[in-house]
Each structure stands twice: as structure tokens, then as C-alpha cells.
Design a protein around this motif. Structure first.
Motif, PDB file in Angstrom:
ATOM      1  N   PRO A   2      -1.478   9.703   5.570  1.00 11.37           N
ATOM      2  CA  PRO A   2      -2.100   8.380   5.486  1.00 11.37           C
ATOM      3  C   PRO A   2      -1.607   7.612   4.255  1.00 11.37           C
ATOM      4  CG  PRO A   2      -3.744  10.142   5.280  1.00 11.37           C
ATOM      5  CD  PRO A   2      -2.408  10.785   5.268  1.00 11.37           C
ATOM      6  N   ILE A   3      -1.163   6.399   4.480  1.00 14.75           N
ATOM      7  CA  ILE A   3      -0.722   5.534   3.378  1.00 14.75           C
ATOM      8  C   ILE A   3      -1.463   4.207   3.523  1.00 14.75           C
ATOM      9  CG2 ILE A   3       1.239   4.319   2.336  1.00 14.75           C
ATOM     10  CD1 ILE A   3       3.007   6.527   3.659  1.00 14.75           C
ATOM     11  N   PRO A   4      -2.200   3.800   2.480  1.00 11.30           N
ATOM     12  CA  PRO A   4      -2.920   2.522   2.583  1.00 11.30           C
ATOM     13  C   PRO A   4      -1.951   1.370   2.858  1.00 11.30           C
ATOM     14  CG  PRO A   4      -3.547   3.709   0.594  1.00 11.30           C
ATOM     15  CD  PRO A   4      -2.377   4.435   1.180  1.00 11.30           C
ATOM     16  N   HIS A   5      -2.422   0.438   3.630  1.00 14.29           N
ATOM     17  CA  HIS A   5      -1.565  -0.680   4.023  1.00 14.29           C
ATOM     18  C   HIS A   5      -0.976  -1.404   2.810  1.00 14.29           C
ATOM     19  CE1 HIS A   5      -0.016  -3.956   6.395  1.00 14.29           C
ATOM     20  NE2 HIS A   5      -0.608  -4.805   5.575  1.00 14.29           N
ATOM     21  N   ALA A  18       1.852   0.493   1.271  1.00 15.43           N
ATOM     22  CA  ALA A  18       3.048   0.412   2.107  1.00 15.43           C
ATOM     23  C   ALA A  18       3.724  -0.943   1.926  1.00 15.43           C
ATOM     24  CB  ALA A  18       2.677   0.627   3.566  1.00 15.43           C
ATOM     25  N   GLU A  19       2.921  -1.999   1.807  1.00 14.91           N
ATOM     26  CA  GLU A  19       3.476  -3.342   1.615  1.00 14.91           C
ATOM     27  C   GLU A  19       4.203  -3.450   0.277  1.00 14.91           C
ATOM     28  OE1 GLU A  19       3.797  -6.011   3.459  1.00 14.91           O
ATOM     29  OE2 GLU A  19       2.820  -5.134   5.210  1.00 14.91           O
ATOM     30  N   LEU A  20       3.579  -2.912  -0.777  1.00 13.69           N
ATOM     31  CA  LEU A  20       4.206  -2.963  -2.103  1.00 13.69           C
ATOM     32  C   LEU A  20       5.553  -2.242  -2.078  1.00 13.69           C
ATOM     33  CD1 LEU A  20       1.367  -2.257  -4.708  1.00 13.69           C
ATOM     34  CD2 LEU A  20       2.672  -4.372  -4.393  1.00 13.69           C
ATOM     35  N   GLN A  22       9.930   1.583  -4.907  1.00  9.89           N
ATOM     36  CA  GLN A  22       9.992   1.808  -3.462  1.00  9.89           C
ATOM     37  C   GLN A  22       9.666   3.264  -3.128  1.00  9.89           C
ATOM     38  OE1 GLN A  22      14.004   1.112  -2.180  1.00  9.89           O
ATOM     39  NE2 GLN A  22      13.795   2.481  -0.438  1.00  9.89           N
ATOM     40  N   LEU A  23      10.198   4.171  -3.950  1.00  9.39           N
ATOM     41  CA  LEU A  23      10.003   5.598  -3.671  1.00  9.39           C
ATOM     42  C   LEU A  23       8.738   6.148  -4.329  1.00  9.39           C
ATOM     43  CD1 LEU A  23      13.734   6.644  -4.079  1.00  9.39           C
ATOM     44  CD2 LEU A  23      12.497   6.266  -1.946  1.00  9.39           C
ATOM     45  N   ALA A  24       8.462   5.717  -5.553  1.00  7.81           N
ATOM     46  CA  ALA A  24       7.322   6.303  -6.282  1.00  7.81           C
ATOM     47  C   ALA A  24       5.987   5.927  -5.651  1.00  7.81           C
ATOM     48  CB  ALA A  24       7.346   5.864  -7.742  1.00  7.81           C
ATOM     49  N   LEU A  25       5.961   4.801  -4.937  1.00  7.51           N
ATOM     50  CA  LEU A  25       4.702   4.360  -4.349  1.00  7.51           C
ATOM     51  C   LEU A  25       4.290   5.206  -3.142  1.00  7.51           C
ATOM     52  CD1 LEU A  25       5.238   0.515  -4.600  1.00  7.51           C
ATOM     53  CD2 LEU A  25       3.192   1.700  -5.405  1.00  7.51           C
ATOM     54  N   LEU A  26       5.271   5.858  -2.528  1.00  5.93           N
ATOM     55  CA  LEU A  26       4.973   6.592  -1.296  1.00  5.93           C
ATOM     56  C   LEU A  26       4.897   8.098  -1.555  1.00  5.93           C
ATOM     57  CD1 LEU A  26       7.248   4.671   1.224  1.00  5.93           C
ATOM     58  CD2 LEU A  26       4.837   4.304   0.680  1.00  5.93           C
ATOM     59  N   PRO A  27       4.080   8.822  -0.787  1.00  2.00           N
ATOM     60  CA  PRO A  27       3.937  10.263  -0.985  1.00  2.00           C
ATOM     61  C   PRO A  27       5.285  10.990  -0.907  1.00  2.00           C
ATOM     62  CG  PRO A  27       2.409   9.479   0.719  1.00  2.00           C
ATOM     63  CD  PRO A  27       3.214   8.303   0.299  1.00  2.00           C
TER      64      PRO A  27
END
Ligand code: HEM
Ligand code: FES
Lengths: 260, 213
Positions: free
Chosen positions: A153-156, A159-161, A193-198
Motif C-alpha cells: 500500500p502506498i498513499p496516493h 505516489a504523486e510526490l 523519486q526512489l526514497a519516497l517509495l517502499p
């Protein structure tokens, strides 16, 4: 031709940086761009000038380009002191001649940075940006069956950021427009771009340390938070990504277990 | 300990020094201004404030050494970054245009910084490193501002202080990575407010003193 149609054509005086190779001196040369349709893009305008130059037996102006639809990041020159020209959020290939007026004098220069060598005329070597990606602008993943799309699960908003940062096409305009020729917006976008996502988190610390080290070695300048990059970025990437880079780097350098 | 050196010596590490020392100066300027406001309460209030400060014991000399250290770090790191940034673009552009990010304050940071550096030396030589026997600090201050040239210098330099802080304060938070949709707009406003307070607050003191002489 009717009046309204002839009105669409403009004549310009171009002052273009000409340089035969990386290690020779270059200079601005003057050319006339005649009968330019305002529906043309800036690159098509240079095409027209080059056709004339070829007919005259002269060397055409070398410039980088590929997709010509604003997505590949190959094109870019500094036009009248602005990377990709005067329009906000526009690559040079998408800059239309209707933004210029008849008899304008337009100065066209290559990206200027110690890290980017001029190869010829307006073409610069942007491989330092590739070296930055090689230093950490990726994730390591085991190949195999494609994972379920929404397994993690990734908050919307997150994902936008991440997507906003991923809009970077790596054109190098941030370096060109930065008063210090710093690559912090490029690196900030890649790190964010990468650090924001799991999927990017496991290597976040290693990535930040390695990319900043490479950035410093390549001879880019230091960010002084002038925000010129953000204003000239054709994808309008925000300097909040630079703040995130600062945060990720300091966190990684001082508090992670990486690079003891 | 390589990690510590590598982190602090990197481009972002150097900026971290700039940010932390710069914020400390903002803190110092705040207390310095509050103290100096006692000048408006007259000679005795100001002299007793100064006496009170000096009676605090070792705190003041220790704080002075601390400020000196921060000052050396801020100036040397600032000049190093300025030199490196200059070198990062060996061929300059024939045409330079503001894309909309730069402000007068942001692009003059190194220059206002050097002016502040010279001013701080001048200021300390004028009011700090002098023989204070048989006189009071209020007399020294009012003697200083009895000269119109000193009033002018102080007022003009305070404009530069304001400029430096108006970019520096916000910039320091960005450098520290302290950026947030909720707080950054407030920090930017605070940056402007602080620069006005410093500029006007310090700038009015010489004018006031010279007007009551
Ligand atoms: C009243 C004294 C001073 C205060 C309150 C002050 C404050 C600040 C602050 C808050 C910053 C921001 C740090 C950052 O961008 O992360 C800064 C940056 C800077 N300061 Fe100062 N400073 C002072 C004196 C000086 C002096 C004496 C110099 C002398 C050279 C100087 C040169 C610089 C430079 C070059 C920068 C970096 C500018 C940039 O990154 O764009 N400052 N200062
Ligand atoms: S040519 Fe592809 S972005 Fe301009």
C-alpha cells in the motif's frame, strides 16, 4: 498569400555559439533566420538555418535532439539567458516561434558547466548525469513473477510526490540555469523519486551517500538555494526535492549504518 | 570516523555548517538587538545592562569565543563555496537572465557577506577593542554616533544585514532539509520579518542616538 498568413512569418537574427570541438575555442556567430513560420518549433527554426548553411557549403549548427515532443530530454540550449528559452515548463523542442517577434536578436548558447564539456557547437557531453544514475539512481530487484500491483500500500499523495520527481527527463537544464552549475535538482529528483517509495527505501542511505559523493567528484557546483533550476526546469520539478536530498543525505551520513 | 568527515566535508556538509552557524548568528543578533534596545531607556539603563552582562562571569567570554569560532567557520566555508561555485562554470554565459528564482538577496549573499565581515571587524574595533577606563559604554556609543559618517555607515550596513538574513534564514532551513508544506511558507515569511526587524531595529539606534545628542 493573404495578409494574415504572411504575418505569421518572422525574421530573426541569431547569435549562435560555434565551437569545432571540445578543446578549441568557440565564439558567437551571427546568422539570419529568414521567413520563419511562427508555427515552427525552435529546433525546426535551426533546421531551416542549417539548410541554408548546407546550401552555402558551410558547416551546419550542431545541436542535440531526439523525440522533439518534450519527453526524451535530449534537446536544450540556453536561449537569451534562459535554459530551454523563455517559456515556463517547456523543452526547447516544444518552444514555438510564436513566442518571438519579428527582428528579434536571439542568443543561443550551450549548457555551461565544468562538468559538461562542449562536444561541438550547442552539443554538450551530459554523461556526468549518467554517472550520477550509475552511482545510485536505481533499485535492485530480483526478477521473477510480476508482483501484485497493489501488494504494497502506498498513499496516493506519496505516489504523486514520487511521480512529480520522476517527471525529470535528465536534460540538464537545472545545471545550465543554476548560477553555481549545481546538479542538486537532478540528484534531488532521482533521490526523491526512489526514497519516497517502499521499493526505494532499502537502498536509500547507500544511494544518497554514493550519489552526493559522485556529484561532488564530477565538479558540479554547490546549491545556494537560488531556485533558478525550478524556474527553468521543463518539467517544473520543485526544489522541495533538494530539501529532501539534503535530509536523506544528512540522515544517511550521520545516522545510517552505511559507510562506517 | 571516516563517515563523519566524508559527510561534513561534502558539498551538503559544508552547507550544513553555513546553515547552523548562520542560524546561530540570527539568534545572536536577536539577543544583541534586545539588549541594545535599552539605549532607548537612556544612559543609565544602557550602562547598567552592560554592567550586568559583564558581571555574569565566564559566560560572556565563553560566548564570545563561541561566536568567534562560528564566525570563522561561516566566513571560511562561505568563501570556499563561493570559490568552488565560481570554478564550476569556467565559461560564463554571454547573456544572463533571471528565470524567476533569484532575488536581490539571494544573488548578493557572498557580497553582503563580505560587507558584513568588514563591518563586524570595524564595529568591534570601534566599540569593543578599545580602552574603556574612565568612560562608560554609553559615552563610547554616543561619541561614535556624534559623527555623521558613522551613523551613515551603520544605517547602510543594516540594509545589507537585512538582505543577507532575508535569504539566509529561509535558505538555512532548506539546507537542513527542514522543508514542509505546512511550515515552509511560514518560515519564508519569518525570514522577511526577521530581516526587517534586524534592519530597522539596528538601523534606528544610531539615528536616535545622534538625534538626542
Ligand atoms: C550578522 C552576521 C551574519 C548572519 C546573521 C548570517 C546569516 C547567514 C545565514 C542564515 C545563511 C544561510 C545558510 C544557508 O544558506 O544554508 C548565510 C549564508 C551565507 N553567509 Fe552569512 N551571516 C552573517 C555573516 C556573514 C559574513 C561575515 C560572511 C562573510 C563572508 C557571510 C557569508 C555568507 C555566505 C557566502 C553564505 C552562503 C550564501 C548562499 O549559500 O547563498 N555571512 N548567512
Ligand atoms: S528533443 Fe526530446 S525533449 Fe526535446
Amino acid at each position: 498569400m493573404t495578409n494574415s498568413e504572411t504575418k505569421k512569418d518572422i525574421n530573426l537574427t541569431l547569435k549562435v555559439w560555434r565551437q569545432k570541438g571540445p578543446d578549441v575555442k568557440g565564439k558567437l556567430e551571427t546568422y539570419q533566420a529568414k521567413n520563419i513560420s511562427t508555427d515552427m518549433s525552435f529546433l525546426e527554426m535551426i533546421d531551416v538555418v542549417n539548410e541554408d548553411l548546407i546550401l552555402e557549403g558551410k558547416d551546419p549548427i550542431a545541436f542535440d535532439h531526439d523525440c522533439r515532443e518534450g519527453i526524451c530530454g535530449m534537446c536544450g540550449c540556453v536561449v537569451d539567458g534562459r535554459a530551454h528559452g523563455p517559456e515556463q515548463g517547456t523543452t526547447l523542442c516544444q518552444l514555438h516561434m510564436r513566442h518571438f517577434s519579428n527582428n528579434d536578436v536571439v542568443v543561443v548558447e550551450p549548457w555551461r558547466s565544468r562538468a559538461f564539456k562542449v562536444i561541438k557547437d550547442l552539443v554538450v557531453d551530459r554523461s556526468p548525469l549518467d554517472k550520477l544514475i550509475q552511482a545510485g539512481g536505481f533499485i535492485s530487484a530480483n526478477v521473477g513473477g510480476a508482483p501484485d500491483a497493489n501488494a504494497i500500500p502506498i498513499p496516493h499523495d506519496t505516489a504523486e510526490l514520487s511521480m512529480d520527481a520522476a517527471a525529470c527527463i535528465g536534460c540538464g537544464a537545472c545545471v545550465a540555469s543554476c548560477p553555481n552549475a549545481s546538479a542538486m535538482l537532478f540528484v534531488g529528483a532521482k533521490i526523491s523519486q526512489l526514497a519516497l517509495l517502499p521499493q526505494g527505501k532499502p537502498e536509500a542511505a547507500k544511494r544518497a551517500i554514493s550519489m552526493v559523493k559522485t556529484m561532488d567528484e564530477l565538479g558540479f557546483g554547490n546549491c545556494t538555494n537560488e531556485a533558478e533550476c525550478e524556474a527553468d526546469c521543463p518539467k517544473e520539478i520543485s526544489i522541495t526535492n533538494i530539501a529532501r536530498l539534503n535530509r536523506e543525505f544528512l540522515k544517511a551520513g550521520l545516522f545510517s549504518t552505511v559507510a562506517k | 570516523m571516516n563517515w563523519l568527515f566524508n559527510t561534513l566535508w561534502s558539498s551538503i556538509g559544508k552547507k550544513l555548517f553555513m546553515a547552523l552557524t548562520g542560524l546561530c548568528f540570527c539568534g545572536f543578533l536577536t539577543t544583541h538587538l534586545i539588549g541594545n534596545l535599552t539605549l532607548y531607556a537612556g544612559k543609565d539603563a544602557f550602562n547598567s545592562y552592560a554592567e550586568h552582562l559583564h558581571s555574569l562571569g565566564p559566560i560572556i567570554p565563553i560566548a564570545e569565543m563561541g561566536l568567534l569560532l562560528l564566525f570563522v567557520i561561516h566566513v571560511l566555508t562561505g568563501l570556499t563555496l563561493f570559490y568552488k561555485n565560481f570554478r564550476a562554470r569556467p565559461t560564463r554565459y554571454a547573456v544572463n537572465k533571471n528565470a524567476g528564482g533569484r532575488t536581490i538577496a539571494s544573488f548578493t549573499m557572498p557580497y553582503t557577506g563580505v560587507i558584513l565581515f568588514s563591518f563586524i571587524l570595524f564595529h568591534l574595533l570601534q566599540l569593543h577593542f578599545i580602552d574603556k577606563t574612565g568612560t562608560t559604554i554609553y559615552e563610547i556609543v554616543s561619541d561614535t554616533f556624534s559623527q555623521k559618517s558613522n551613523v551613515a555607515i551603520y544605517c547602510i550596513v543594516m540594509i545589507f544585514v537585512g538582505l543577507h538574513v532575508s535569504h539566509g534564514f529561509w535558505s538555512a532551513f532548506q539546507t537542513l532539509g527542514a522543508d514542509h508544506v505546512k511550515y515552509t511558507p511560514f518560515i519564508k515569511k519569518l525570514s522577511l520579518l526577521l530581516s526587517i526587524i534586524f534592519g530597522v531595529g539596528f538601523g534606528l539606534i544610531p539615528i536616535y542616538i545622534s538625534s538626542i545628542l
